[in-house]
Every structure is written in structure tokens, then in C-alpha cells.
Design an enzyme around this catalytic site. Structure first.
Site, PDB file in Angstrom:
ATOM      1  CD  GLU A 253       6.806   0.378  -9.160  1.00 15.08           C
ATOM      2  OE1 GLU A 253       6.064  -0.748  -9.790  1.00 15.08           O
ATOM      3  OE2 GLU A 253       6.651   1.119 -10.397  1.00 15.08           O
ATOM      4  CB  CYS A 287       5.599  -5.914  -3.940  1.00 12.44           C
ATOM      5  SG  CYS A 287       7.374  -6.005  -5.167  1.00 12.44           S
TER       6      CYS A 287
HETATM    7  P1  NAD Z   1       4.697   1.739   4.335  1.00  5.82           P
HETATM    8  O1  NAD Z   1       3.507   2.326   3.124  1.00  5.82           O
HETATM    9  O2  NAD Z   1       4.482   1.649   5.556  1.00  5.82           O
HETATM   10  O3  NAD Z   1       5.892   2.970   4.487  1.00  5.82           O
HETATM   11  C1  NAD Z   1       6.466   2.649   2.621  1.00  5.82           C
HETATM   12  C2  NAD Z   1       7.631   4.207   3.278  1.00  5.82           C
HETATM   13  O4  NAD Z   1       6.153   5.138   2.958  1.00  5.82           O
HETATM   14  C3  NAD Z   1       7.995   3.854   4.148  1.00  5.82           C
HETATM   15  O5  NAD Z   1       8.972   4.287   4.164  1.00  5.82           O
HETATM   16  C4  NAD Z   1       7.362   5.110   5.275  1.00  5.82           C
HETATM   17  O6  NAD Z   1       8.128   5.277   5.976  1.00  5.82           O
HETATM   18  C5  NAD Z   1       6.926   5.999   4.835  1.00  5.82           C
HETATM   19  N1  NAD Z   1       5.467   6.467   4.575  1.00  5.82           N
HETATM   20  C6  NAD Z   1       4.640   5.997   6.366  1.00  5.82           C
HETATM   21  N2  NAD Z   1       3.778   7.019   5.995  1.00  5.82           N
HETATM   22  C7  NAD Z   1       3.744   7.894   4.682  1.00  5.82           C
HETATM   23  C8  NAD Z   1       3.795   9.146   4.733  1.00  5.82           C
HETATM   24  N3  NAD Z   1       2.634  10.228   5.551  1.00  5.82           N
HETATM   25  N4  NAD Z   1       3.835  10.632   4.223  1.00  5.82           N
HETATM   26  C9  NAD Z   1       5.170   9.788   3.389  1.00  5.82           C
HETATM   27  N5  NAD Z   1       5.475   9.036   3.508  1.00  5.82           N
HETATM   28  C10 NAD Z   1       5.420   7.351   4.316  1.00  5.82           C
HETATM   29  O7  NAD Z   1       4.779   0.406   3.022  1.00  5.82           O
HETATM   30  P2  NAD Z   1       5.622  -0.505   4.283  1.00  5.82           P
HETATM   31  O8  NAD Z   1       5.286  -1.627   5.738  1.00  5.82           O
HETATM   32  O9  NAD Z   1       7.056  -0.707   4.090  1.00  5.82           O
HETATM   33  O10 NAD Z   1       6.429  -1.962   2.890  1.00  5.82           O
HETATM   34  C11 NAD Z   1       5.286  -2.835   2.188  1.00  5.82           C
HETATM   35  C12 NAD Z   1       4.320  -2.061   1.780  1.00  5.82           C
HETATM   36  O11 NAD Z   1       5.336  -2.121   0.328  1.00  5.82           O
HETATM   37  C13 NAD Z   1       3.557  -3.843   0.910  1.00  5.82           C
HETATM   38  O12 NAD Z   1       1.723  -3.513   0.895  1.00  5.82           O
HETATM   39  C14 NAD Z   1       3.968  -4.046  -0.369  1.00  5.82           C
HETATM   40  O13 NAD Z   1       3.548  -4.814  -0.728  1.00  5.82           O
HETATM   41  C15 NAD Z   1       4.314  -2.909  -0.706  1.00  5.82           C
HETATM   42  N6  NAD Z   1       5.813  -3.020  -1.675  1.00  5.82           N
HETATM   43  C16 NAD Z   1       5.187  -2.680  -3.173  1.00  5.82           C
HETATM   44  C17 NAD Z   1       6.478  -2.338  -4.469  1.00  5.82           C
HETATM   45  C18 NAD Z   1       6.040  -2.847  -5.523  1.00  5.82           C
HETATM   46  O14 NAD Z   1       7.199  -2.364  -6.143  1.00  5.82           O
HETATM   47  N7  NAD Z   1       4.636  -2.527  -6.023  1.00  5.82           N
HETATM   48  C19 NAD Z   1       7.674  -3.739  -3.931  1.00  5.82           C
HETATM   49  C20 NAD Z   1       8.077  -3.584  -2.077  1.00  5.82           C
HETATM   50  C21 NAD Z   1       6.768  -2.949  -1.242  1.00  5.82           C
END
Ligand code: NAD
Length: 522
Positions: A253, A287
Site C-alpha cells: 500500500e 496517502c
Molecule cells: P517509509 O517507506 O519511509 O517507511 C515505512 C515503513 O518501512 C517504516 O516502518 C520504516 O521503518 C520501514 N522501512 C524503511 N526501510 C525499510 C527497509 N529497507 N526494509 C523494510 N522496512 C523498511 O514510509 P513513511 O515515510 O513511514 O510513510 C509515508 C509514505 O507511506 C507515503 O508515501 C504515503 O503515501 C505512504 N502511505 C500509503 C498508504 C496506503 O494505504 N497506500 C497509507 C499511508 C501511507
């Protein structure tokens, strides 16, 4: 849990299984920059330990049956109802949300529990399709939904409970054990939820969390049987590549650049109010949002005037439990940098900043609610995910141009259409390339749990909510059982011979010939 003391916390023990001194990270209160709590980072060994522990208990959880699991899930709901203020306080402190935004999360989780408690058993019930091939009707054919033993969930910081526990709920109902890695920016409310599951509710040990950054998340990907990731497109691709090593299925997502289209005969006042709410909810850190607005020329001026007036009237700040502010802080300083960069890029390229457009002075990380007029598709704010309190508006000649520009993006998460009639709005909605579109409303579909929510294109793979939202945590097993007494051998089995083959050919040509099948009504 007091959200003020800066003490070390981990889901269970700060001691890592390999005996090394634990590393930690700080959780900061965005409203004033103070450290709320220090959290122990779980290394790969500890991730393996946690997953191993819940894996051992999962068969008993599955064996409880749906009714048995429902009882525990309803206890979780009751705990949430009894502790709404406490857990909302924790989340509000670590995220910088205003109270009204923070208060959205617990009711959503309760609704999710109630929805799957009522509908989940039917969604997971065995299916018995009738074989289309008459010869196979001697078999009872069954599709059986069986859970992945351990589901891993990796969550972002913008909705710290909905996007972690919200996805865990259907997985637990399905009979899986669940380990979540919450965002390192907002882990505390989830840690509290897991504590309550174990200590206050005393539920089976099938729901846990691990804490840390990318390394911890990567280790979780290696250990589990299914990974549900919510976060940025960039990290989603990293997670999918890592999951490929173990052929672990993923759902992703990811981000979005959601368009809103306002047609010339729409209710402009309602559309402007919807743009303000959809674009600024949770400080625009959502999002599904209003990230780009395309307005038909005859109502453009009225729309931007109304939008500016609505946004200028909003109150920004930290309102505790008072419900006296509309827009909160930015949760992550890195995100504020991105927002700032997009607004400056638009300003330089000639867009008009009608209100906001800068960081607020003083303690805390606040970016003023911003309306940008005369934006165009060359600007970052119209192409890249801004994820902040910024609403860029562009004038278009007609609906055709609006649809073309709305679809001119690598994303496809959500969309909004305002039109003079619902039917006209729906006609436009059916041409939008996105997983969901609200007509004459904004963000509404997320609360209809019966319909799937998920992204097209680079906004993701898979869906949450609806029947698919629980079945995705299961593998299907296809079972056939004879309906009639069985012979010692079957026509298709060994030994092969010409007479047998001729008979098989005759039978199969008879059933494959469309004319004969039609005459017989097969
Ligand atoms: P992010 O991708 O930076 O981090 C998300 C999660 O991934 C965190 O828990 C982080 O610690 C983890 N992570 C980071 N590197 C990783 C790796 N190499 N391997 C595994 N896990 C790892 O995102 P964010 O800044 O926390 O959230 C914002 C983003 O999320 C925006 O792009 C937003 O649009 C998206 N989002 C999408 C939805 C949806 O339902 N489509 C909902 C909410 C947010």
C-alpha cells in the site's frame, strides 16, 4: 502509559538474544520537539525470536476456530473502547495530530473488528463450486482458506494504529499470528496496544511487534510467510525485492498523488470545503488525499476564493484533548523539508501562494496550511507526492483535459470528482485510473469496509478491506473428495492403450463440441 517520561522501552526486553548491548532511538513529540521515550532497536536475532515464538502458538490460535478468535478480538475492541483516551493521548503526542485527527483511529479499529466479526466467517467459509466438466461432477470440489502462519506488517507514521492494527485485525481473524514493525517515528501507541493484548486482555501470544528502522523491517521480511507493507513507493520496492529472496508474497500500500476534479456545474462551495478537508486532514500527511485539484475554467475563480477563505480560517496548534485546533504539526522533519521544497519550486515557477507557504515560527514543527493557485503539471507539487498541508489548484478548459491530467501520473491510489449530478460524476469516475474514486465527496470510500481499498500503478499491489482484505492472509487449498464409491482404477490411469484412448477422445470431443454442449444445455 505516560507519554512524557524518556525511558527505555521495548516490546518485551531490552536485552537482545545475542547478548549485545541494545541500540536505541528516540521518539520525539513534534508539537514541541521534546523526547518522549527511548525505544530499543530489535536486531535480526530478536526479530527471529519474536517470530519464532508467535509461530509456535499460531496452530493453537488457528485451531480455536473463528468463534474462538472472535471472542479475543471482541475483548480487544472492548479494551480499545475502555482506553480510548489513553491510547489516543500517546498517539497524539508522538504524531503531532490535533485531537480530532487522532480521535479518528480507535473508532476505526473498533469498526474493523465489528465488521470482520460479523462478515469474516462467511468470507473464510469453504466454497464448493460445481465442476463445469460433467465428468468431474463425481467429485465434491472444495476451496479451503487456510492462514499464512505468520504475517508481518510494516507500517508508516501517518496513521500509527489504523495502518498497523487495522491490517492486523483481519489477519488475526483469519487465524494467522501477526508481528508488526511500526514506524520508528510513531511506535509508542502500537507498543501500548501489544502490551494490552498480552497483559490486560491476556490473549494468546500471537500478536507482537518489533521496533527499529529499515534493518529491523528487512529482518521481518526474511522471517514471515506473508508481508503487508504500507509506506513509500521507494521502500515498497526494496521490500518486494527482499521478499523475492524467500518468495514471500507481499501486499504493498504505497504513495499517491490523488487528483480532485471540479466540473463547471458542481456545488463549488461543497467542493472547496471538501478540498480543504481532504487536502489538510492530518496536516495533509495522508496517502488518500487531495494532492492536485483541476477546476473547470468557469468556476475556477470562485473555487480558489472559497478554498482560500476556508483554509485561512483554520486554527493550527497542539490542542491536547480540547478539540480546539484544526491542523496539527508535521510528524516527521524530513517530510517538512519535502513540503517546503515543493512549495518553493511552485513559487519559483510562477504559481500564486494564496495563503500559507512557510514553516511557522516557534516551538514544534508546523507548516502553515497552504493554497497554491495557477499550478501546472511541470511543478513538483503537481507531480511528486507532497504529503503535507498543501493544496495546488490548476485551471482546465474542460472535463476531457481534467481527466487526461488526473491520469497523467505514475500513481493511482484515490481520486475525487465533483459534478452537477451524481451520474455525471460517476461517468468521470469510471475513467479515472485509481483504486477508488469518491463522487461529490472526499475520502468516503475508506469508511465503507465492504469495498476494497488499494492502489493501481505504482500506488501498490493488493487491497485491504472487504472479502479480499481477510482472504489475502490465507492460502487456498483445493480439495476434491469422491461423491460416489470408487473403482480400483480410473480410465485415465495406467496402463495406456489404444481402445482406452479412443474412448477418452470420444467422450472429450463430445463434451468439447460447442454445438452439442449447447443443445444439451451443458
Ligand atoms: P517509509 O517507506 O519511509 O517507511 C515505512 C515503513 O518501512 C517504516 O516502518 C520504516 O521503518 C520501514 N522501512 C524503511 N526501510 C525499510 C527497509 N529497507 N526494509 C523494510 N522496512 C523498511 O514510509 P513513511 O515515510 O513511514 O510513510 C509515508 C509514505 O507511506 C507515503 O508515501 C504515503 O503515501 C505512504 N502511505 C500509503 C498508504 C496506503 O494505504 N497506500 C497509507 C499511508 C501511507
Amino acid at each position: 502509559m505516560e507519554p512524557t517520561a524518556a525511558t527505555e522501552t521495548s516490546a518485551e526486553s531490552p536485552q537482545q538474544p545475542n547478548g549485545k548491548a541494545p541500540q536505541t532511538f528516540d521518539v520525539v513529540k513534534p508539537a514541541d520537539g521534546t523526547v518522549i521515550r527511548r525505544v530499543v532497536i530489535d536486531d535480526a536475532d530478536r526479530v527471529g525470536d519474536v517470530v519464532g515464538r508467535v509461530r509456535a502458538v499460531q496452530p493453537a490460535w488457528e485451531a480455536l476456530g473463528f468463534a474462538g478468535r472472535r471472542m479475543w478480538m471482541e475483548r480487544l475492541r472492548d479494551w480499545l473502547l475502555a482506553n480510548t483516551d489513553v491510547i489516543t493521548d500517546v498517539m497524539q503526542a508522538e504524531s503531532g495530530k490535533v485531537r480530532a485527527d487522532a480521535a479518528l483511529e480507535v473508532p476505526h479499529l473498533c469498526d474493523m473488528i465489528n465488521y470482520y466479526a460479523a462478515a469474516g466467517e462467511a468470507y473464510l467459509a469453504d466454497e464448493e463450486p460445481s465442476p463445469h466438466l460433467p465428468l468431474m461432477r463425481v467429485k465434491k470440489a472444495k476451496i479451503v482458506y487456510r492462514p499464512y502462519p505468520v504475517v508481518g506488517l510494516i507500517s508508516p507514521w501517518n496513521f500509527p494504529l489504523i495502518l498497523s492494527a487495522g491490517d492486523a485485525i483481519p489477519a488475526l481473524f483469519a487465524g494467522a499470528a501477526v508481528v508488526v514493525k511500526p514506524s520508528e517515528i510513531t511506535p509508542l501507541c502500537f507498543i501500548e496496544l501489544v502490551r494490552a493484548w498480552k497483559e490486560d486482555i491476556g490473549a494468546p501470544d500471537v500478536f507482537d511487534c518489533v521496533n527499529g528502522m529499515g534493518e529491523t523491517g528487512g529482518a521481518l521480511v526474511d522471517e514471515v510467510d506473508f508481508i503487508g507493507f504500507t509506506g513509500s513507493e521507494r521502500t515498497g520496492k526494496v521490500v518486494m525485492k527482499r521478499a523475492a529472496d524467500t518468495l514471500t508474497p507481499v501486499s504493498l500500500e504505497l504513495g499517491g498523488k490523488d487528483p480532485m476534479i471540479v466540473l463547471r456545474d458542481a456545488d463549488v462551495e461543497r467542493a472547496a470545503n471538501a478540498a480543504a478537508f481532504g487536502g489538510l486532514l492530518n496536516s495533509g500527511q495522508i496517502c488518500l488525499s487531495v494532492e492536485r485539484v483541476f477546476v473547470e475554467e468557469p468556476v475556477y475563480d470562485e473555487f480558489v476564493t472559497r478554498l482560500r477563505e476556508r483554509v485561512e480560517g483554520l486554527r493550527q496548534g497542539d490542542d491536547g484533548r480540547a478539540y480546539e485546533a484544526d491542523v496539527g504539526a508535521m510528524t516527521s522533519p524530513a517530510q517538512t523539508e519535502i513540503v517546503s521544497g515543493h512549495v518553493e519550486d511552485a513559487r519559483t515557477a510562477g504559481a500564486r501562494i494564496l495563503t500559507g507557504g512557510r514553516r511557522r515560527e516557534g516551538p514544534g514543527d508546523y507548516y502553515e496550511p497552504t493554497v497554491i493557485a495557477d499550478a501546472d503539471p511541470s511543478m513538483k507539487v503537481m507531480r511528486e507526492e507532497t504529503f503535507g498541508p498543501v493544496i495546488p489548484v490548476m485551471k482546465v478548459n474542460d472535463a476531457e483535459e481534467a481527466v487526461r491530467l488526473a491520469n497523467d501520473t505514475t500513481y493511482g491510489l484515490g481520486a475525487t470528482v465533483f459534478a452537477g449530478t451524481n451520474a455525471a460524476g460517476e461517468r468521470v469516475a469510471r475513467r479515472i485510473e485509481a483504486g477508488a474514486c469518491d463522487v461529490n465527496d472526499v475520502l468516503a470510500h475508506y469508511n465503507v469496509l465492504e469495498i476494497p481499498m488499494g492502489g493501481w500503478k505504482q500506488s501498490g499491489i493488493g487491497y485491504r478491506h472487504g472479502p479480499g482484505g481477510i482472504r489475502k492472509y490465507c492460502r487456498t487449498e483445493s480439495i476434491t473428495v469422491p461423491r460416489l464409491p470408487t473403482a480400483k482404477s480410473e480410465l485415465l490411469w495406467y496402463p495406456y492403450s489404444k481402445p482406452k484412448r479412443r474412448l477418452i477422445d470420444r467422450v472429450s470431443r463430445f463434451f468439447n463440441a460447442r454445438g452439442i454442449r449447447n443443445r444439451l444445455g451443458l
